[in-house]
Design a protein around this motif. Structure first.
Motif, PDB file in Angstrom:
ATOM      1  N   VAL A   1     -38.923   5.256 -13.035  1.00 55.33           N
ATOM      2  CA  VAL A   1     -37.872   5.573 -14.005  1.00 55.33           C
ATOM      3  C   VAL A   1     -36.733   4.566 -13.868  1.00 55.33           C
ATOM      4  O   VAL A   1     -36.308   4.256 -12.737  1.00 55.33           O
ATOM      5  CB  VAL A   1     -37.316   6.995 -13.760  1.00 55.33           C
TER       6      VAL A   1
ATOM      7  N   GLY B   1     -40.448  14.736  -6.901  1.00 54.20           N
ATOM      8  CA  GLY B   1     -41.387  14.049  -6.017  1.00 54.20           C
ATOM      9  C   GLY B   1     -41.347  12.550  -6.239  1.00 54.20           C
ATOM     10  O   GLY B   1     -40.690  12.053  -7.161  1.00 54.20           O
TER      11      GLY B   1
ATOM     12  N   SER C   1     -25.879  10.929 -12.978  1.00 60.13           N
ATOM     13  CA  SER C   1     -26.615   9.734 -13.436  1.00 60.13           C
ATOM     14  C   SER C   1     -28.107  10.036 -13.483  1.00 60.13           C
ATOM     15  O   SER C   1     -28.572  11.079 -13.010  1.00 60.13           O
ATOM     16  CB  SER C   1     -26.355   8.533 -12.501  1.00 60.13           C
TER      17      SER C   1
ATOM     18  N   ASP D   1     -20.559  17.008  -2.006  1.00 64.57           N
ATOM     19  CA  ASP D   1     -21.573  16.252  -1.266  1.00 64.57           C
ATOM     20  C   ASP D   1     -22.607  17.260  -0.743  1.00 64.57           C
ATOM     21  O   ASP D   1     -22.280  18.129   0.066  1.00 64.57           O
ATOM     22  CB  ASP D   1     -20.880  15.518  -0.112  1.00 64.57           C
ATOM     23  N   VAL D   2     -23.840  17.147  -1.210  1.00 64.70           N
ATOM     24  CA  VAL D   2     -24.856  18.143  -0.824  1.00 64.70           C
ATOM     25  C   VAL D   2     -25.160  18.130   0.671  1.00 64.70           C
ATOM     26  O   VAL D   2     -25.760  19.063   1.197  1.00 64.70           O
ATOM     27  CB  VAL D   2     -26.195  17.945  -1.595  1.00 64.70           C
TER      28      VAL D   2
ATOM     29  N   TYR E   1     -36.160   5.994   3.022  1.00 60.34           N
ATOM     30  CA  TYR E   1     -36.432   6.688   1.754  1.00 60.34           C
ATOM     31  C   TYR E   1     -37.858   7.233   1.746  1.00 60.34           C
ATOM     32  O   TYR E   1     -38.088   8.395   1.398  1.00 60.34           O
ATOM     33  CB  TYR E   1     -36.220   5.721   0.588  1.00 60.34           C
TER      34      TYR E   1
ATOM     35  N   LYS F   1     -38.935  11.155   1.543  1.00 60.01           N
ATOM     36  CA  LYS F   1     -39.710  11.718   0.434  1.00 60.01           C
ATOM     37  C   LYS F   1     -41.002  12.386   0.949  1.00 60.01           C
ATOM     38  O   LYS F   1     -41.425  13.410   0.412  1.00 60.01           O
ATOM     39  CB  LYS F   1     -40.029  10.631  -0.595  1.00 60.01           C
TER      40      LYS F   1
ATOM     41  N   THR G   1     -33.486   3.865 -13.456  1.00 58.63           N
ATOM     42  CA  THR G   1     -32.219   4.490 -13.043  1.00 58.63           C
ATOM     43  C   THR G   1     -31.515   3.574 -12.040  1.00 58.63           C
ATOM     44  O   THR G   1     -32.035   2.525 -11.655  1.00 58.63           O
ATOM     45  CB  THR G   1     -32.459   5.845 -12.363  1.00 58.63           C
TER      46      THR G   1
ATOM     47  N   ARG H   1     -21.167  13.481  -6.064  1.00 61.94           N
ATOM     48  CA  ARG H   1     -19.941  13.158  -5.341  1.00 61.94           C
ATOM     49  C   ARG H   1     -18.879  12.579  -6.267  1.00 61.94           C
ATOM     50  O   ARG H   1     -17.695  12.805  -6.081  1.00 61.94           O
ATOM     51  CB  ARG H   1     -20.245  12.175  -4.202  1.00 61.94           C
ATOM     52  N   ARG H   2     -19.280  11.816  -7.296  1.00 63.71           N
ATOM     53  CA  ARG H   2     -18.305  11.132  -8.168  1.00 63.71           C
ATOM     54  C   ARG H   2     -17.973  12.024  -9.378  1.00 63.71           C
ATOM     55  O   ARG H   2     -18.788  12.161 -10.288  1.00 63.71           O
ATOM     56  CB  ARG H   2     -18.881   9.800  -8.667  1.00 63.71           C
TER      57      ARG H   2
ATOM     58  N   GLY I   1     -31.874  16.780  -7.637  1.00 65.11           N
ATOM     59  CA  GLY I   1     -31.879  15.389  -8.117  1.00 65.11           C
ATOM     60  C   GLY I   1     -31.152  14.416  -7.205  1.00 65.11           C
ATOM     61  O   GLY I   1     -31.334  13.212  -7.331  1.00 65.11           O
TER      62      GLY I   1
ATOM     63  N   ILE J   1     -31.934  10.755 -13.598  1.00 64.44           N
ATOM     64  CA  ILE J   1     -32.795  11.905 -13.908  1.00 64.44           C
ATOM     65  C   ILE J   1     -31.994  13.218 -13.905  1.00 64.44           C
ATOM     66  O   ILE J   1     -32.199  14.089 -14.758  1.00 64.44           O
ATOM     67  CB  ILE J   1     -33.952  11.957 -12.887  1.00 64.44           C
TER      68      ILE J   1
HETATM   69  N1  LIG Z   1     -36.077   6.333 -10.408  1.00 68.64           N
HETATM   70  C1  LIG Z   1     -37.322   6.545 -10.022  1.00 68.64           C
HETATM   71  O1  LIG Z   1     -38.262   5.771 -10.357  1.00 68.64           O
HETATM   72  C2  LIG Z   1     -37.660   7.720  -9.165  1.00 68.64           C
HETATM   73  C3  LIG Z   1     -38.993   7.930  -8.830  1.00 68.64           C
HETATM   74  C4  LIG Z   1     -39.333   9.012  -8.050  1.00 68.64           C
HETATM   75  C5  LIG Z   1     -38.350   9.889  -7.628  1.00 68.64           C
HETATM   76  N2  LIG Z   1     -37.042   9.653  -7.953  1.00 68.64           N
HETATM   77  C6  LIG Z   1     -36.060  10.618  -7.482  1.00 68.64           C
HETATM   78  O2  LIG Z   1     -35.298  11.064  -8.586  1.00 68.64           O
HETATM   79  C7  LIG Z   1     -34.080  11.641  -8.105  1.00 68.64           C
HETATM   80  C8  LIG Z   1     -32.927  11.138  -8.971  1.00 68.64           C
HETATM   81  O3  LIG Z   1     -32.756   9.749  -8.730  1.00 68.64           O
HETATM   82  P1  LIG Z   1     -32.477   8.715  -9.898  1.00 68.64           P
HETATM   83  O4  LIG Z   1     -33.638   7.808  -9.948  1.00 68.64           O
HETATM   84  O5  LIG Z   1     -32.055   9.436 -11.116  1.00 68.64           O
HETATM   85  O6  LIG Z   1     -31.278   7.846  -9.284  1.00 68.64           O
HETATM   86  P2  LIG Z   1     -29.699   7.926  -9.453  1.00 68.64           P
HETATM   87  O7  LIG Z   1     -29.316   7.676 -10.856  1.00 68.64           O
HETATM   88  O8  LIG Z   1     -29.146   7.020  -8.413  1.00 68.64           O
HETATM   89  O9  LIG Z   1     -29.351   9.444  -9.114  1.00 68.64           O
HETATM   90  C9  LIG Z   1     -29.075   9.920  -7.833  1.00 68.64           C
HETATM   91  C10 LIG Z   1     -27.867  10.836  -7.916  1.00 68.64           C
HETATM   92  O10 LIG Z   1     -27.685  11.492  -6.675  1.00 68.64           O
HETATM   93  C11 LIG Z   1     -26.295  11.658  -6.461  1.00 68.64           C
HETATM   94  N3  LIG Z   1     -26.060  11.787  -5.023  1.00 68.64           N
HETATM   95  C12 LIG Z   1     -26.353  10.893  -4.050  1.00 68.64           C
HETATM   96  N4  LIG Z   1     -25.945  11.348  -2.867  1.00 68.64           N
HETATM   97  C13 LIG Z   1     -25.386  12.566  -3.081  1.00 68.64           C
HETATM   98  C14 LIG Z   1     -24.774  13.522  -2.240  1.00 68.64           C
HETATM   99  N5  LIG Z   1     -24.627  13.310  -0.915  1.00 68.64           N
HETATM  100  N6  LIG Z   1     -24.305  14.662  -2.794  1.00 68.64           N
HETATM  101  C15 LIG Z   1     -24.420  14.883  -4.129  1.00 68.64           C
HETATM  102  N7  LIG Z   1     -24.987  14.015  -4.980  1.00 68.64           N
HETATM  103  C16 LIG Z   1     -25.456  12.859  -4.458  1.00 68.64           C
HETATM  104  C17 LIG Z   1     -25.668  10.385  -7.040  1.00 68.64           C
HETATM  105  O11 LIG Z   1     -24.327  10.614  -7.468  1.00 68.64           O
HETATM  106  P3  LIG Z   1     -23.052  10.358  -6.517  1.00 68.64           P
HETATM  107  O12 LIG Z   1     -23.235   8.997  -5.908  1.00 68.64           O
HETATM  108  O13 LIG Z   1     -21.901  10.466  -7.455  1.00 68.64           O
HETATM  109  O14 LIG Z   1     -23.059  11.454  -5.504  1.00 68.64           O
HETATM  110  C18 LIG Z   1     -26.561  10.100  -8.234  1.00 68.64           C
HETATM  111  O15 LIG Z   1     -26.012  10.625  -9.424  1.00 68.64           O
HETATM  112  C19 LIG Z   1     -34.002  11.247  -6.634  1.00 68.64           C
HETATM  113  O16 LIG Z   1     -34.448  12.335  -5.855  1.00 68.64           O
HETATM  114  C20 LIG Z   1     -35.016  10.124  -6.520  1.00 68.64           C
HETATM  115  O17 LIG Z   1     -35.519  10.007  -5.221  1.00 68.64           O
HETATM  116  C21 LIG Z   1     -36.680   8.600  -8.725  1.00 68.64           C
END
Ligand SMILES: NC(=O)c1ccc[n+]([C@@H]2O[C@H](COP(=O)([O-])OP(=O)(O)OC[C@H]3O[C@@H](n4cnc5c(N)ncnc54)[C@H](OP(=O)(O)O)[C@@H]3O)[C@@H](O)[C@H]2O)c1
Length: 266
Positions: free
Chosen positions: A181, A134, A15, A60-61, A148, A152, A183, A37-38, A84, A17
């Motif tokens: 972003v 970041g 999902s 699962d990482v 969180y 970070k 998401t 994981r999914r 990610g 990023i």
């Molecule tokens: N969205 C923003 O504005 C924003 C801003 C700054 C930084 N970030 C960072 O961007 C990165 C991506 O997040 P996102 O915003 O794209 O959200 P997201 O769509 O929720 O993506 C997070 C992904 O991590 C996977 N995940 C969670 N736990 C896991 C585990 N134990 N093992 C393997 N995979 C795992 C999830 O899939 P499963 O549940 O299937 O495992 C999910 O696909 C994260 O590091 C987040 O902190 C996001």
């Protein structure tokens, strides 16, 4: 003789990023090991790539078994590792479930950065690139987001220490801040405003057209990973909002059009 495809391990590729980055790299001929994981979410990413070179690894990482599965799937050489995977549960420090939530966030968002990087350090040595995602939450405290934010902030320092020590192996590292972003993490925060009041800021940013689409971050990360010199890539920190590099990769507006929450769907 054909060229050997480069390999990228992308965690969180089911999902947001991670998915967008996986699709960009696969479209450029990089063999992507998509981790999450999914399994169904990873398979959806692969379907979206229309037959692109994506291998789905349900793992699962935060577990040793999960990391062993990643190493096995990655093979002998890894060119890119994108961290990610993360979770961001909204939970107040005084809540009964806070301690469990904290531990889970630290395992996934912080420990796994170190453990996955170390597990793949042999395969990355001699020029591999690692990208840490970041976040402004590393320096901005958020009510309901303590775990969180701390994860970070810790990730930022962990990245700097890993860079110092693994630099000797020729592993290039950088951090790139993408926010905000649209998401699943942000959608969850918008829905959890009772516990996570900053979710109201995200709702306002969505309505004002100040949110970035994950696909735009994918294009930014593709440019960082595939088109930069080693010296340029490995600077201390990149930020998608700094406009100096936009001319090199951004094709349209940085942000999504304004959207109200009813139109935004789930
Ligand atoms: N969205 C923003 O504005 C924003 C801003 C700054 C930084 N970030 C960072 O961007 C990165 C991506 O997040 P996102 O915003 O794209 O959200 P997201 O769509 O929720 O993506 C997070 C992904 O991590 C996977 N995940 C969670 N736990 C896991 C585990 N134990 N093992 C393997 N995979 C795992 C999830 O899939 P499963 O549940 O299937 O495992 C999910 O696909 C994260 O590091 C987040 O902190 C996001």
């Amino acid at each position: 003789m054909g060229t050997i495809a480069r390999t990228a391990v992308i965690t969180g590729a089911g999902s947001g990023i991670g998915r967008a980055t996986a699709l960009e790299l696969a479209a450029n001929g990089v063999h992507v090991i998509a981790v999450g994981r999914r399994l169904h979410a990873l398979e959806e990413t692969r379907d979206l790539s229309h037959g692109g070179p994506i291998t789905c690894v349900s793992a699962d990482v935060s577990t040793e078994d999960g990391r062993a599965a990643i190493v096995e799937a990655a093979g002998p050489s890894v060119d890119f590792l994108v961290h990610g995977a993360a979770i961001s549960p909204a939970c107040l420090i005084g809540d009964p479930g806070f301690r469990d939530s904290w531990n889970e966030v630290m395992r996934i968002n912080l420990d796994s950065l170190m453990c996955v990087t170390l597990s793949l350090s042999d395969q990355l040595s001699g020029g591999g690139r690692v990208l840490f995602v970041g976040s402004n939450s590393a320096s901005k405290p958020r009510r309901g987001g303590a775990a969180y934010c701390v994860s970070k902030a810790g990730g930022r320092m962990l990245y700097r220490c890993l860079k110092l020590e693994l630099g000797d192996l020729g592993i290039l590292m950088t951090t790139a801040i993408p926010s905000p972003v649209y998401t699943d993490i942000v959608k969850h925060h918008i829905k959890s405003q009772d516990v996570f009041p900053d979710g109201a800021d995200y709702a306002r940013q969505l309505a004002a057209g100040e949110m970035i689409a994950p696909e735009t971050v994918g294009a930014f990360y593709r440019w960082l990973l595939l088109e930069n010199s080693d010296t340029s890539y490995a600077r201390d920190q990149w930020n998608i909002n700094h406009s100096a590099h936009h001319k090199d990769w951004l094709k349209g507006p940085l942000c999504m059009p304004p959207m109200d929450l009813d139109m935004a769907g789930d």
